[in-house]
Design a protein around this motif. Structure first.
Motif, PDB file in Angstrom:
ATOM      1  N   LYS A 118     -23.611 -64.813 121.413  1.00  9.82           N
ATOM      2  CA  LYS A 118     -23.333 -66.566 120.892  1.00  9.82           C
ATOM      3  C   LYS A 118     -25.309 -67.113 121.051  1.00  9.82           C
ATOM      4  O   LYS A 118     -25.068 -68.390 120.961  1.00  9.82           O
ATOM      5  CB  LYS A 118     -22.577 -67.271 120.056  1.00  9.82           C
ATOM      6  N   ARG A 119     -24.720 -67.463 122.932  1.00  6.54           N
ATOM      7  CA  ARG A 119     -25.724 -68.792 123.845  1.00  6.54           C
ATOM      8  C   ARG A 119     -26.091 -68.213 124.239  1.00  6.54           C
ATOM      9  O   ARG A 119     -27.249 -68.852 123.858  1.00  6.54           O
ATOM     10  CB  ARG A 119     -24.339 -69.411 124.283  1.00  6.54           C
ATOM     11  N   ASN A 120     -26.579 -66.814 124.830  1.00  8.70           N
ATOM     12  CA  ASN A 120     -28.023 -66.608 125.290  1.00  8.70           C
ATOM     13  C   ASN A 120     -29.196 -65.831 124.656  1.00  8.70           C
ATOM     14  O   ASN A 120     -29.888 -65.043 125.041  1.00  8.70           O
ATOM     15  CB  ASN A 120     -27.861 -66.931 126.787  1.00  8.70           C
ATOM     16  N   SER A 121     -28.489 -64.675 123.819  1.00 13.59           N
ATOM     17  CA  SER A 121     -29.131 -63.901 122.909  1.00 13.59           C
ATOM     18  C   SER A 121     -30.137 -64.713 122.199  1.00 13.59           C
ATOM     19  O   SER A 121     -30.381 -65.335 121.578  1.00 13.59           O
ATOM     20  CB  SER A 121     -28.557 -63.107 121.995  1.00 13.59           C
ATOM     21  N   ILE A 122     -30.909 -64.076 122.120  1.00 12.15           N
ATOM     22  CA  ILE A 122     -32.528 -64.538 120.913  1.00 12.15           C
ATOM     23  C   ILE A 122     -31.762 -64.022 119.634  1.00 12.15           C
ATOM     24  O   ILE A 122     -32.172 -64.830 119.110  1.00 12.15           O
ATOM     25  CB  ILE A 122     -33.189 -62.924 121.063  1.00 12.15           C
ATOM     26  N   ASN A 123     -31.080 -63.038 119.596  1.00  9.27           N
ATOM     27  CA  ASN A 123     -29.942 -63.588 118.362  1.00  9.27           C
ATOM     28  C   ASN A 123     -28.625 -63.667 118.242  1.00  9.27           C
ATOM     29  O   ASN A 123     -27.902 -64.062 117.006  1.00  9.27           O
ATOM     30  CB  ASN A 123     -30.165 -61.799 117.837  1.00  9.27           C
ATOM     31  N   GLY A 124     -28.539 -64.673 119.293  1.00 11.53           N
ATOM     32  CA  GLY A 124     -27.345 -65.763 119.121  1.00 11.53           C
ATOM     33  C   GLY A 124     -27.070 -66.416 117.530  1.00 11.53           C
ATOM     34  O   GLY A 124     -25.877 -66.800 117.400  1.00 11.53           O
ATOM     35  N   GLN A 125     -28.312 -67.560 116.940  1.00 10.49           N
ATOM     36  CA  GLN A 125     -28.034 -67.570 115.607  1.00 10.49           C
ATOM     37  C   GLN A 125     -27.967 -67.044 114.865  1.00 10.49           C
ATOM     38  O   GLN A 125     -26.443 -67.389 113.941  1.00 10.49           O
ATOM     39  CB  GLN A 125     -29.366 -69.054 115.608  1.00 10.49           C
ATOM     40  N   LEU A 126     -27.835 -66.044 114.656  1.00  9.45           N
ATOM     41  CA  LEU A 126     -27.691 -64.700 113.769  1.00  9.45           C
ATOM     42  C   LEU A 126     -25.772 -64.170 114.200  1.00  9.45           C
ATOM     43  O   LEU A 126     -25.697 -64.331 113.379  1.00  9.45           O
ATOM     44  CB  LEU A 126     -28.394 -63.484 114.122  1.00  9.45           C
ATOM     45  N   TYR A 127     -25.416 -64.086 114.831  1.00  8.90           N
ATOM     46  CA  TYR A 127     -24.079 -64.091 115.369  1.00  8.90           C
ATOM     47  C   TYR A 127     -23.159 -65.020 115.107  1.00  8.90           C
ATOM     48  O   TYR A 127     -21.827 -64.848 114.449  1.00  8.90           O
ATOM     49  CB  TYR A 127     -24.195 -63.586 116.493  1.00  8.90           C
ATOM     50  N   ARG A 128     -23.755 -66.271 115.342  1.00  7.28           N
ATOM     51  CA  ARG A 128     -23.104 -67.315 115.089  1.00  7.28           C
ATOM     52  C   ARG A 128     -22.684 -67.880 112.941  1.00  7.28           C
ATOM     53  O   ARG A 128     -22.368 -68.210 112.933  1.00  7.28           O
ATOM     54  CB  ARG A 128     -23.845 -68.795 115.326  1.00  7.28           C
ATOM     55  N   ASP A 129     -23.763 -67.079 112.952  1.00  6.64           N
ATOM     56  CA  ASP A 129     -23.732 -67.658 111.349  1.00  6.64           C
ATOM     57  C   ASP A 129     -22.615 -66.248 110.942  1.00  6.64           C
ATOM     58  O   ASP A 129     -22.395 -66.708 109.431  1.00  6.64           O
ATOM     59  CB  ASP A 129     -25.282 -67.157 111.248  1.00  6.64           C
ATOM     60  N   VAL A 130     -22.504 -65.149 111.169  1.00  2.00           N
ATOM     61  CA  VAL A 130     -21.790 -64.492 110.812  1.00  2.00           C
ATOM     62  C   VAL A 130     -19.865 -64.697 110.834  1.00  2.00           C
ATOM     63  O   VAL A 130     -19.618 -64.981 112.492  1.00  2.00           O
ATOM     64  CB  VAL A 130     -21.756 -62.715 111.430  1.00  2.00           C
ATOM     65  N   PRO A 131     -18.612 -64.477 110.179  1.00  2.00           N
ATOM     66  CA  PRO A 131     -17.649 -64.750 110.530  1.00  2.00           C
ATOM     67  C   PRO A 131     -17.323 -63.996 111.395  1.00  2.00           C
ATOM     68  O   PRO A 131     -17.477 -62.670 111.890  1.00  2.00           O
ATOM     69  CB  PRO A 131     -16.998 -64.372 109.051  1.00  2.00           C
TER      70      PRO A 131
END
Length: 381
Positions: A118-131
């Motif tokens: 959630k912090r360092n991945s390229i897809n971190g923003q996507l993971y933060r948006d999902v419940p």
């Protein structure tokens, strides 16, 4: 010391499975428990109350068809794709650890998602948006996949890896009440399910009137009407091959059917012989022929398959025929399931003892001699 302790029924069932040498999710194997605590059979006997073991909970599942709009479909697709990316990324990271003999726990996997992805991945923003509850279910899937692959490698002495998915069909809300609710506004007759990250989605289904005293899996009272007659546990959102969305709700029913008395001498026994031409032949001489309408659907599926093969893969015409084939297969599957359930329900209503022949269906289908009958045998279900 068990004085004053009332163990949970699920705990007793899980412990008894481990003692008998069976697999149980989240528990060590029998050898590990015996090495740490010795023989646990006496402990299980002490835990079971004097009036006998309690009846384990019975869970049922109801399926409802969702009616999302274009924006809600976009959100559902986004959650599905994010879960797929997360699962593949976790498998890439933890598979080398599995090959070294280290099986991560669900807590380790979820901690890696929170502090790293959630912090360092390229897809971190996507993971933060999902419940977070949906991501936790994906972590549990990854742990189960790694542990099962490790066990199979130990048995077969192979070095296999868990398969990554190019397409995921479903995601899960583990608890109804966290991310899933059924709001009902005064003066409206619409049936709505509220999904976290998606919004209020309409669905086709029935409603069960409640008095406001039913409690969900989180211990909260449910003042609205429910789609199922019981305590809701989890919700699974599924997308089928035709692009339609469904919601599967698992619940524990409030009222169970009364227990049947097992008789020493059954009054209406029957023996059943399985077949391909005749689905069953009873000991009374009755024969139930194989369902003929399925063969007509097979002809339609074959025609559409031929038309799709003539098109260029990925083109608009090819996609149109693919969706038609998916609709036909779903119709075929529903008709087969409907016929089988009606036949089995008719049998259990008429007889209190049903005996089948001892036959290995998988081995029968795999034989080279019966190769021509494989489709008919599989169709007989």
């Amino acid at each position: 010391n068990l004085d004053g302790i009332i163990p949970d029924n699920d705990f007793i069932i899980s412990l008894s499975r481990v003692v008998r040498g069976l697999d149980c999710k989240g528990w060590p194997d029998k050898k590990t428990l015996d090495g740490a605590f010795g023989d646990l059979s006496e402990l299980i006997k002490a835990m079971i109350p004097q009036d006998g073991p309690r009846i384990p909970p019975v869970y049922r599942t109801e399926t409802f068809k969702l009616q999302p709009n274009r924006t809600q479909k976009h959100f559902l697709e986004s959650i599905l794709n994010t879960c797929n990316m997360l699962q593949n990324e976790l498998l890439d990271h933890f598979t080398p650890m599995m090959e070294e003999g280290i099986i991560p726990s669900s807590k380790d996997v979820s901690s890696y998602v929170v502090h790293e992805l959630k912090r360092n991945s390229i897809n971190g923003q996507l993971y933060r948006d999902v419940p977070a509850t949906i991501l936790q279910e994906v972590c549990d899937r990854v742990c189960t996949s790694l542990s099962m692959t490790s066990k199979n490698n130990a048995i077969t002495e192979k070095n296999q890896k868990p398969n990554k998915r190019s397409k995921m069909r479903s995601f899960v809300y583990p608890q109804v009440g966290r991310g899933v609710s059924f709001p009902r506004k005064a003066g409206e007759n619409r049936k709505i399910i509220r999904l976290a990250g998606v919004g209020e989605v309409r669905y086709d289904g029935h409603m069960v009137r409640t008095d406001g005293k039913r409690i969900n899996s989180l211990g909260r009272r449910i003042p609205y009407e429910n789609p199922v007659p019981g305590v809701m546990k989890r919700c699974r959102v599924v997308k089928d091959d035709t692009g339609q969305w469904f919601c599967q709700i698992t619940y524990c029913p409030d009222k169970l059917s009364p227990e049947r008395i097992i008789q020493d001498h059954p009054r209406t026994p029957i023996g059943i012989d399985l077949g391909a031409v005749d689905v069953i032949t009873t000991s009374e001489g009755e024969k139930i022929a194989n369902f003929g309408e399925l063969s007509k659907l097979r002809v339609k599926i074959g025609r559409e398959q031929t038309r799709m093969n003539r098109c260029e893969p990925g083109s608009e015409e090819w996609e149109k025929h693919r969706k038609r084939i998916a609709h036909l297969y779903r119709h075929y599957r529903n008709r087969q399931r409907d016929d089988m359930h009606k036949l089995s329900l008719d049998l259990i209503r008429k007889h209190d003892l049903i005996v089948f022949e001892d036959i290995n269906i998988k081995r029968l289908i795999s034989k080279e001699k019966t190769r021509k009958l494989r489709f008919a045998q599989s169709e007989a279900s």
